[in-house]
Design an enzyme around this catalytic site. Structure first.
Site, PDB file in Angstrom:
ATOM      1  N   ASP B 159       0.863  -1.179   0.000  1.00  0.00           N
ATOM      2  CA  ASP B 159       0.000   0.000   0.000  1.00  0.00           C
ATOM      3  C   ASP B 159       0.904   1.235   0.000  1.00  0.00           C
ATOM      4  O   ASP B 159       1.449   1.617   1.040  1.00  0.00           O
ATOM      5  CB  ASP B 159      -0.920   0.016   1.238  1.00  0.00           C
ATOM      6  CG  ASP B 159      -2.023  -1.040   1.141  1.00  0.00           C
ATOM      7  OD1 ASP B 159      -1.846  -2.034   0.397  1.00  0.00           O
ATOM      8  OD2 ASP B 159      -3.062  -0.868   1.818  1.00  0.00           O
ATOM      9  N   LYS B 227      -6.673   3.390  -3.637  1.00  0.00           N
ATOM     10  CA  LYS B 227      -7.116   3.395  -2.244  1.00  0.00           C
ATOM     11  C   LYS B 227      -7.295   4.837  -1.807  1.00  0.00           C
ATOM     12  O   LYS B 227      -6.512   5.708  -2.188  1.00  0.00           O
ATOM     13  CB  LYS B 227      -6.053   2.681  -1.406  1.00  0.00           C
ATOM     14  CG  LYS B 227      -6.279   2.689   0.092  1.00  0.00           C
ATOM     15  CD  LYS B 227      -5.205   1.825   0.802  1.00  0.00           C
ATOM     16  CE  LYS B 227      -5.214   2.037   2.310  1.00  0.00           C
ATOM     17  NZ  LYS B 227      -4.152   1.291   2.997  1.00  0.00           N
ATOM     18  N   LYS B 263     -10.156   0.542  -2.730  1.00  0.00           N
ATOM     19  CA  LYS B 263     -10.101   0.300  -1.288  1.00  0.00           C
ATOM     20  C   LYS B 263     -10.348   1.591  -0.513  1.00  0.00           C
ATOM     21  O   LYS B 263      -9.472   2.438  -0.430  1.00  0.00           O
ATOM     22  CB  LYS B 263      -8.732  -0.268  -0.896  1.00  0.00           C
ATOM     23  CG  LYS B 263      -8.591  -0.491   0.617  1.00  0.00           C
ATOM     24  CD  LYS B 263      -7.236  -1.094   0.987  1.00  0.00           C
ATOM     25  CE  LYS B 263      -7.019  -1.124   2.494  1.00  0.00           C
ATOM     26  NZ  LYS B 263      -5.672  -1.589   2.872  1.00  0.00           N
TER      27      LYS B 263
END
Lengths: 501, 327, 286
Positions: B159, B227, B263
């Site tokens: 991430d 995300k 996300k």
């Protein structure tokens, strides 16, 4: 099972207890009508909901007399502050009974509960709140000091927003000191009659609000009654025309909210996803039973295909079905007659060569239903580009330049509303200036607010509802003399006429 | 190769200038319309039979997260235990999609997962934040080393954060190049790659137009997921921002046929909220996206609320906080 | 030795030009004492049609001009009218049989009426418009806009100049174009007024004046689909209810006769020929 088979999540009907039959509401009491009663049905399944009375000429006369007495003896003499308090009470009672009213509206009209619950009924309360506050501030309505009420208002409303149209009519009328006789549409009387109960609960003086039910003939008798001072009508242009003729030569003041064929203009720089939502909301809100519906999509030719493709995908996610289901996006067509008209015009559109596309919806066995439909490549001369369909049917046309968009948008005898989608502020303002329509929504559509005047140009009617303008429509200047005497308007009487005659 | 796709989409060689023109040429977003659409999706109500399915789906989409300065091996092991067995009273309860930790603790998570690890016969992934998370304020060299470290420690998913400073200064090409470079650093010696989630930190991008531009830059650069947030900046995930990013992956799919995940992370604490996200996914990108390969919740406390709701459905009465375990 | 005067030929005023009636017909205008004053053009329905075409063409330019500009043009009309005060005094005196003093009073009042309305051009929108505090994130503004083409039956039989000015000027303030039927019996001052209008920077077609039979012309205007509004100020002696009924076909805005020879100066008169337009726009920083 897919996740999106949400429902059924029906709103409970138990909150609503309907009587088997309803009378007229005259002079504070429910009384039997003298005409032949009729059934009101749920358009979603044709179930009979209640028996409704028909007011004949005698009943209409009684209602007008009651309103006249109430106006002359009570309501116009009451302090504005007290009139306001009654309206505040009504607003609160509407809020308290909001869910019940929403259920009744969706049952009787066929509109999705999420609309009656989240749009119609909250706006009804808002309308009464807004105008309640005006009742003791009429000096600021723009008609000079101490304007006077007009008297008795005859109000005839349509079936698309039954309770909301009632609020649009009754709230400003009462705030200004008028009394009313209101006739709801034949197919959607229920919420007006529930409103009569609210009037009783609010302790409103008898005769201030009278409700007479029935078909067009009852409305005609009401509008033509000689003791009416003001006519307020929302409905078709044909009937509006008839009313304009019938009041000619009388002193009746008139407000008409009539049909529309609004252009929803999408420029190539539009915020595309929101424009798609706006197009959907513009024409499929309330099954397209909206006078200001964005029924003509004018899309810039260079984004035409993309817009239509996205629109089709979006329409495929709309859910049609039980109006009482919280997940329903598209409810039932209000009546068999209306369904017939939508079908006829759609068939004509197809025959005239436009490309027809309908969302793949499961049509229930009973009731009146019409799947969301798009006509692409519609020519400006086509009937579906010119006539109000009043259903979930969108006509798509293209344009190349802003000037062409404006010309096509204005090319209609109607002029109620229009939409503009662009990210360019200066263009939005310039186009808004040039559109001959009473309400322009830019990067939004079908928004309503009691503080915001609403009404049309040209054959979409005259007068405004909402805001200060909507209040002024129920008032007259104190007297001609008062105006002449005011500083803003110097006397002209010093000029004498000659002898020649 | 990914960059070929990017070249096709942009329609030219990839440069600061062409990427900037591309990003600025994306359609604008009307904030009010976007927020209203999100609000209307939030009014959907789902039936009871769908609800059980929805709760289990939510659990299976969770990246169970701990990202504190005070994180310890013990804390991570505890998180992993929760991920493996969310509800000890119900063995049918699904496992979460991943545990998400700082890179230096990735190896702890991998070890603790053991046979539950995706790489060890199980299904749970280890996600590690990298690239000088959460601020991203470090040199590219440091960011790449941070990434490579985590991958080497066994992270299945990285991430990363974008360089919001570069983005806000208008250096879109730099943002793009950095993502490409990080993606490269996700590559393992065996030729496989850790999945790359690109955190836009939408709360710092501030405008929806920026979110759309950043989403497209990330997809062009080869993001497997986009995300919303680090969870360290407020606002974190919101429904409108997530809706907007779902529109981006939907449009990307239409254009390229490629599937990119979304996300939302931070701030989603209740089952009710999470269900709204599921509805938004299903109605925007499609039900196909309700899959851990294409949608995740970055969350910590959400899991226990979902477990409470599950217990309510099982037992018919409301449960209490003492009946779910803390991690 | 007295000089032989050069009389004026009185014609119609359509689209900024002074045509004769296409019908070729005229009618005799007599003074208060019965003397022949002039032959006025007798407008036909085709003249009315042409006037509507000219007016429609003028609407976008006039309504699109800045309010400041419209105000200046209307004030310019007052200036020029004042400059020709003596001529108008003579004209209304001869036609209407007024005392010198009353004739002067009428012309002065006509000038002042132009001045009064000229000043409203850039203020009416402020007074009649509203910023609406709607319950949502929207910019919401309501402004009055001109209705379009307004057909006017000027007051008949008295105060011919002032009567006409008092109904034409308010319609012009917001940007309407006007087709006016002059006082049938006293049409001369109306045509002289058009000479003032023609030299006052008022764009061609913004005002069109027809002389002749009000009863003959009015029905064509009342039923004309490209007329948006009908001011029946001077129609009390006509079958004005029929005119109103005819106007209903295209839902024209109709101002019925109120029995006055001179319309009271008022904001209501300006507002009667406006449409309120409400514009919504979303409002957000994000």
């Amino acid at each position: 099972m897919t996740f999106l088979d949400y429902a059924p999540a029906p709103e409970s009907r138990s909150i609503l207890s309907l009587r088997s039959s309803y009378g007229l509401f005259i002079d504070g009491e429910f009384v039997d009508g003298h005409g032949d009663g009729f059934h009101t049905v749920s358009p979603a399944n044709e179930e009979v909901l209640a028996e409704i009375s028909t007011a004949d000429g005698h009943d209409v006369d009684l209602a007008v007399q009651a309103a006249r007495r109430a106006h002359d003896k009570v309501w116009s003499r009451m302090s504005g502050a007290d009139r306001g308090k009654y309206l505040f009470r009504i607003a609160r009672l509407v809020q308290e009974r909001a869910r019940e009213l929403a259920v009744a509206e969706s049952l009787d009209n066929g509109k999705p509960i999420k609309e009656s619950r989240d749009v119609d009924v909250p706006l009804v309360a808002a309308w009464f709140f807004y105008y309640a506050g005006w009742a003791d501030k009429l000096d600021y309505a723009g008609l000079g000091p101490a304007p006077r009420s007009l008297g008795v208002a005859a109000q005839v409303i349509p079936w698309n927003f039954p309770l909301l149209m009632l609020a649009w009519k009754i709230a400003p009328a009462l705030a200004a000191g008028n009394t009313v006789v209101l006739k709801p549409a034949e197919t959607t009387s229920l919420t007006a009659l529930l409103f009569a109960e609210i009037v009783q609960q609010a302790g409103l003086p008898s005769g201030v609000v009278n409700i007479v039910t029935g078909a067009g003939e009852t409305g005609r008798m009401l509008v033509n009654h000689p003791d009416i001072d003001k006519v307020a009508f929302t409905g078709s242009t044909a009937v509006g025309r008839e009313i304009a003729r019938s009041v000619a030569g009388t002193s009746k003041k008139v407000t008409l909210e009539l049909g529309g064929k609004a252009a929803n203009i999408v420029f190539d720089d539009a915020p595309i996803d929101q424009a798609i939502e706006g197009i959907v909301n513009g024409i499929f809100f309330n099954q397209g039973h909206v006078c200001c519906a964005g029924s003509r999509l004018l899309v810039q030719e260079n984004v035409h295909e993309e817009v239509v493709d996205r629109l089709k995908s979006r329409l495929s996610t709309l859910r049609m079905g039980d109006p009482l289901d919280k997940n329903t996006d598209i409810g039932a067509i209000n009546s068999a007659e209306q369904l017939q008209r939508i079908r006829e015009l759609s068939d004509i559109g197809e025959a005239e060569g436009a490309d027809r596309w309908s969302a793949d919806c499961v049509i229930p066995d009973n009731g009146f239903w019409f799947a969301p439909t798009i006509f692409d490549n519609v020519s400006t001369s086509s009937r579906i580009a010119r006539e109000e369909i009043f259903g979930p049917v969108l006509s798509v046309l293209t344009f190349r330049t802003p000037a062409e968009a404006i010309a096509k948008a204005n090319n209609t005898p109607y002029g109620l509303s229009a939409g503009i989608w662009t990210d360019k502020g200066s263009r939005m303002l310039a186009v808004a200036d040039k559109l001959r329509a009473g309400v322009i929504w830019a990067n939004t559509f079908n928004r309503f607010d009691p503080a915001s005047p609403f009404g049309g140009y040209k054959e979409s009617g005259y007068g405004r509802e909402g805001g200060r303008h909507g209040l002024a429509a129920y008032l007259a200047p104190q007297s001609a003399a008062a105006i002449t005497a005011s500083a803003a308007a110097p006397k002209t009487t010093r000029v004498k006429k000659g002898s020649a005659k | 190769m990914t960059l070929d796709l990017a070249r096709t989409v942009v329609g030219s060689e990839l440069s600061e200038r062409s990427l900037r023109a591309f990003a600025l040429g994306l359609p604008g977003v009307d904030a009010i319309g976007l927020e209203q659409r999100a609000a209307s999706l939030a009014t959907r109500s789902i039936k009871t039979t769908s609800k059980r399915w929805a709760l289990d789906t939510i659990i299976s989409l969770i990246d169970l997260t701990t990202l504190e300065g005070a994180d310890t091996p013990g804390k991570v092991r505890s998180l992993v235990a929760k991920a493996v067995l969310p509800d000890p009273s119900d063995p049918t309860c699904p496992q979460v999609a991943a545990v998400c930790v700082y890179g230096d603790l990735a190896h702890v998570a991998v070890e603790a997962l053991g046979s539950n690890h995706a790489g060890g016969g199980g299904t749970i992934n280890v996600a590690a934040v990298a690239t000088a998370f959460p601020s991203g304020r470090a040199s590219l060299r440091v960011k790449l080393a941070d990434t490579a470290d985590a991958v080497e420690a066994g992270a299945d998913e990285i991430d990363m954060v974008i360089d919001r400073g570069a983005f806000l200064a208008g250096r879109y090409g730099e943002v793009f190049d950095e993502i490409v470079a990080v993606k490269e650093a996700c590559r393992r010696s065996d030729g496989s790659s850790a999945h790359l989630k690109v955190i836009l930190e939408t709360g710092e991008l501030a405008t929806y137009d920026n979110v759309r531009r950043a989403s497209w830059l990330a997809m062009l650069a080869g993001a497997d997921f986009i995300k919303t947030s680090t969870g360290k900046v407020s606002p974190a995930a919101t429904l409108p921002v997530t809706l907007l990013m779902l529109e981006a992956v939907r449009d990307w799919h239409r254009l390229t046929g490629d599937l990119v995940g979304v996300k939302p992370a931070g701030g989603i604490r209740s089952s009710k909220d999470a269900v709204r996200y599921l509805v938004t996914v299903a109605e925007t990108a499609g039900e196909r996206w309700l899959d851990p390969r294409l949608f995740r919740f970055g969350a910590s406390s959400l899991l226990n609320d979902v477990l409470l709701q599950r217990q309510k459905i099982e037992t018919g009465h409301y449960s209490g906080a003492d009946y779910v375990t803390i991690d | 030795m007295t000089r032989l005067a050069v009389p004026k030929t009185y014609k119609l005023f359509i689209g900024g030009a002074f045509p004769r009636s296409e019908s070729g017909r005229t009618y005799e205008v007599l003074g208060a004492n019965g003397d022949f004053l002039a032959n006025a053009a007798k407008a036909s329905r085709k003249d009315a049609r042409d006037a509507v075409v000219a007016a429609r063409k003028a609407v976008s330019g006039w309504s699109g001009a800045t309010a400041y500009n419209r105000g200046q043009v209307l004030y310019r009309v007052a200036e020029l009218l004042e400059g020709r005060r003596a001529q108008f005094v003579d004209e209304v005196q001869a036609s209407e049989g007024l005392s010198r003093r009353d004739a002067e009073a009428q012309v002065d009042e006509a000038v002042d009426t132009w001045v009064w309305y000229a000043g409203w051009a850039d203020k009416f929108v402020q007074v009649a418009g509203n910023a609406n505090p709607v319950a949502g994130p929207y910019f919401n503004l309501s402004v009055p806009e001109p209705t379009g083409v307004v057909a006017v039956v000027a007051p008949q039989g008295a105060l011919s100049l002032l009567g006409l000015v008092a109904v034409v000027a308010p319609a012009l303030v917001t940007g309407n174009a006007v087709v006016a039927i002059a006082d049938e019996r006293h049409p001369l001052s109306a045509i002289s007024l058009t000479e003032v209008l023609a030299t006052s920077d008022l764009p061609a077609g913004v005002v069109n004046v027809l002389t002749g039979s009000a009863a003959g012309i009015a029905p064509w205007l009342a039923s004309h689909a490209d007329v948006n509004a009908l001011d029946l100020a001077g129609a009390a002696e006509l079958d004005w209810v029929d005119l109103q009924i005819a106007a209903a076909d295209t839902l024209k805005r109709v101002l019925p006769p109120d029995g006055r020879d001179v319309a009271t100066r008022s904001l209501e008169r300006i507002g009667a020929f406006t449409e309120t337009k409400t514009v919504w726009h979303t409002k957000s920083m994000l």
